[in-house]
Design an enzyme around this catalytic site. Structure first.
Site, PDB file in Angstrom:
ATOM      1  N   ASN A 208       0.853  -1.193   0.000  1.00 59.50           N
ATOM      2  CA  ASN A 208       0.000   0.000   0.000  1.00 59.50           C
ATOM      3  C   ASN A 208       0.886   1.239   0.000  1.00 59.50           C
ATOM      4  OD1 ASN A 208       0.488   0.881   2.851  1.00 59.50           O
ATOM      5  ND2 ASN A 208      -0.400  -1.135   3.261  1.00 59.50           N
ATOM      6  N   PRO A 303      -3.891 -11.465  10.836  1.00 54.86           N
ATOM      7  CA  PRO A 303      -4.289 -11.172  12.222  1.00 54.86           C
ATOM      8  C   PRO A 303      -4.464  -9.663  12.402  1.00 54.86           C
ATOM      9  CG  PRO A 303      -1.976 -11.864  12.091  1.00 54.86           C
ATOM     10  CD  PRO A 303      -2.564 -12.063  10.736  1.00 54.86           C
ATOM     11  N   ILE A 305      -3.694  -6.923  14.508  1.00 55.61           N
ATOM     12  CA  ILE A 305      -2.722  -6.763  15.599  1.00 55.61           C
ATOM     13  C   ILE A 305      -3.271  -5.821  16.674  1.00 55.61           C
ATOM     14  CG2 ILE A 305      -0.292  -6.274  16.103  1.00 55.61           C
ATOM     15  CD1 ILE A 305       0.149  -6.497  13.001  1.00 55.61           C
TER      16      ILE A 305
HETATM   17  N1  CTP Z   1      -4.357  -2.777  12.134  1.00 51.83           N
HETATM   18  C1  CTP Z   1      -3.650  -3.822  12.697  1.00 51.83           C
HETATM   19  N2  CTP Z   1      -3.659  -5.061  12.124  1.00 51.83           N
HETATM   20  C2  CTP Z   1      -4.383  -5.286  10.994  1.00 51.83           C
HETATM   21  C3  CTP Z   1      -5.119  -4.232  10.414  1.00 51.83           C
HETATM   22  C4  CTP Z   1      -5.088  -2.993  11.001  1.00 51.83           C
HETATM   23  O1  CTP Z   1      -2.983  -3.621  13.715  1.00 51.83           O
HETATM   24  N3  CTP Z   1      -4.388  -6.478  10.450  1.00 51.83           N
HETATM   25  C5  CTP Z   1      -4.378  -1.475  12.800  1.00 51.83           C
HETATM   26  C6  CTP Z   1      -3.694  -0.361  12.047  1.00 51.83           C
HETATM   27  O2  CTP Z   1      -2.328  -0.248  12.388  1.00 51.83           O
HETATM   28  C7  CTP Z   1      -4.479   0.850  12.509  1.00 51.83           C
HETATM   29  C8  CTP Z   1      -5.879   0.303  12.737  1.00 51.83           C
HETATM   30  O3  CTP Z   1      -5.713  -1.090  12.915  1.00 51.83           O
HETATM   31  O4  CTP Z   1      -4.025   1.326  13.754  1.00 51.83           O
HETATM   32  C9  CTP Z   1      -6.876   0.586  11.675  1.00 51.83           C
HETATM   33  O5  CTP Z   1      -6.530  -0.022  10.503  1.00 51.83           O
HETATM   34  P1  CTP Z   1      -7.509  -0.009   9.216  1.00 51.83           P
HETATM   35  O6  CTP Z   1      -6.869  -0.843   8.177  1.00 51.83           O
HETATM   36  O7  CTP Z   1      -7.855   1.376   8.863  1.00 51.83           O
HETATM   37  O8  CTP Z   1      -8.776  -0.705   9.815  1.00 51.83           O
HETATM   38  P2  CTP Z   1      -9.536  -1.962   9.362  1.00 51.83           P
HETATM   39  O9  CTP Z   1      -9.876  -2.716  10.582  1.00 51.83           O
HETATM   40  O10 CTP Z   1      -8.756  -2.689   8.334  1.00 51.83           O
HETATM   41  O11 CTP Z   1     -10.854  -1.368   8.777  1.00 51.83           O
HETATM   42  P3  CTP Z   1     -11.269  -1.032   7.277  1.00 51.83           P
HETATM   43  O12 CTP Z   1     -10.209  -1.611   6.372  1.00 51.83           O
HETATM   44  O13 CTP Z   1     -12.561  -1.651   7.173  1.00 51.83           O
HETATM   45  O14 CTP Z   1     -11.305   0.464   7.228  1.00 51.83           O
END
Ligand code: CTP
Length: 400
Positions: A208, A303, A305
């Site tokens: 990304n 996962p 995190i």
């Molecule tokens: N995050 C994480 N592990 C993942 C995905 C996300 O720790 N597998 C953490 C990111 O570091 C950030 C937060 O979760 O602090 C939000 O991530 P985001 O990708 O925006 O949220 P999603 O849960 O993936 O929601 P969506 O993609 O539906 O917006």
């Protein structure tokens, strides 16, 4: 900046010991007094004469040196310092420390001290990665010992990977952070940053646009307030800062493992743009064009995190902060995300292309907590980082 500070520098045995000579110079440039201790193995790599000539005082070498015992006992020697620094910290020294051995001067000083200790490990990659060393490291961390490095790179033994002594400048920065009287002194903060790369085959991956700039700026700001920062970073396009413990990872799974290994922490901040999916059908050979049509990829969920750490029953950091990158309905989406993830705060930002935030210099964030949403004016990422670091310091101080 280290005026009136006394640093007891223990030089272990290893090819990197020569770098400790430069470290002495740099610490003196900062105004510190360096009290040198050379292990027997260290003497095989640097001479007592060069160490004492640079430090401007006698080098301590022997546990049973009666003159030194008369002038200053080893217990007093370890306690009269503001900080004990072990550079290079060998696998053997770490093992002794983790198990409480005291069979030479260095290990006795480390066991007898009540002053903070900073390790700069250096060893062969396999030795560093060996479960025994990693176990010892976890024990030492739990005992409150701080670590700088090791760096990753090609090593004197011809291998490549983590194990190289951190550069003297990085060690100096870690010492400055350790001795800084900032509001985060004594706090351990875990921070994820950068994108993750999910392999498709050995040459292709899913990624990304995250540059890691905001996470890196935050690592610097937390370090400058005196925190011990563990910086778990994906392949970012900006370099990690000095004076933080950097753990480089590539995939979301590796990031999750590194985060689990770095706990416990007083606070954990998740600024990484973690890929939500990985390719389960990743090939260990480069995919070729084929007459049979296009390749088909299967995905599995990575996962989460942040969610995992926020829901820990045992060992949940006192403050858990997530980031939310949104392209629409920022506050609404991020408010829901805070509850879904179970974190204390969400730092939300609008990453729609028109804002130029992703990969850009500036950021406009909204801090979402149980008290509601607070929008900060658009400012550069360093300023956002400093403001967020201040807030974290205030929250930890309030929690005691
Ligand atoms: N995050 C994480 N592990 C993942 C995905 C996300 O720790 N597998 C953490 C990111 O570091 C950030 C937060 O979760 O602090 C939000 O991530 P985001 O990708 O925006 O949220 P999603 O849960 O993936 O929601 P969506 O993609 O539906 O917006």
């Amino acid at each position: 900046m280290l005026a009136n500070k006394r640093i007891l520098l223990i030089i272990g045995g290893g090819i990197a010991a020569y770098k400790s000579l430069e470290l002495i110079r740099r610490l003196q440039d900062q105004g510190a007094e360096v009290v040198p201790v050379l292990t027997q193995a260290g003497e095989a790599f640097v001479t007592p004469l060069s160490v004492s000539a640079l430090a401007g005082q006698a080098v301590h070498r022997d546990l049973f040196d009666l003159t030194a015992e008369a002038e200053m006992g080893h217990i007093q020697l370890s306690r009269s310092a503001d900080l004990l620094v072990v550079a290079p910290a060998t696998a053997d020294l770490m093992a002794k420390m983790a198990n409480g051995h005291a069979n030479d001067l260095a290990s006795t000083l480390l066991l007898a001290t009540d002053t903070p200790v900073l390790l700069a490990p250096a060893m062969n990659v396999r030795m560093w990665e060996h479960p025994a060393t990693q176990r010892n490291l976890a024990t030492l961390r739990a005992d409150g010992v701080a670590c700088v490095g090791p760096d990753e790179g090609s090593m004197a033994c011809g291998e490549f990977g983590p194990g190289r002594l951190a550069e003297p400048e990085a060690i100096v920065q870690a010492i400055l952070a350790k001795l800084a009287d900032g509001p985060l002194k004594g706090r351990r903060i875990l921070l994820t940053s950068g994108p993750t790369h999910e392999p498709i085959d050995p040459v292709r991956y899913i990624a990304n646009r995250s540059s890691g700039a905001q996470g890196t700026a935050l690592a610097r700001a937390l370090r400058d307030l005196g925190a011990e920062v563990v910086f778990v970073t994906g392949p970012a396009s900006v370099a990690p800062p000095d004076g933080v413990q950097t753990v480089p990872v590539e995939t979301a799974q590796q990031m999750a493992d590194a985060v689990a290994a770095a706990l416990p922490a007083d606070a954990a901040v998740f600024a990484a743009a973690v890929a939500d999916w990985r390719v389960t059908s990743a090939s260990d050979r480069k995919l070729k064009k084929s007459k049979d049509g296009l390749p088909v990829m299967e995905f599995a969920e990575n996962p989460d995190i942040l969610k995992t750490v926020a829901h820990l029953d045992k060992g949940r950091p006192g403050l858990v902060v997530g980031f939310a990158a949104e392209t629409n309905d920022v506050v609404e989406n991020a408010t829901a995300k805070r509850l879904r993830k179970g974190c204390d705060w969400i730092v939300a930002n609008d990453v729609s292309p028109a804002t130029g935030i992703m990969g850009g210099r500036e950021n406009a964030v909204t801090l979402i907590s149980e008290d509601g949403a607070e929008s900060w004016p658009r400012m550069d990422k360093d300023a956002v980082a400093r403001k967020l670091a201040d807030r974290i310091a205030q929250a930890l101080a309030a929690a005691g």
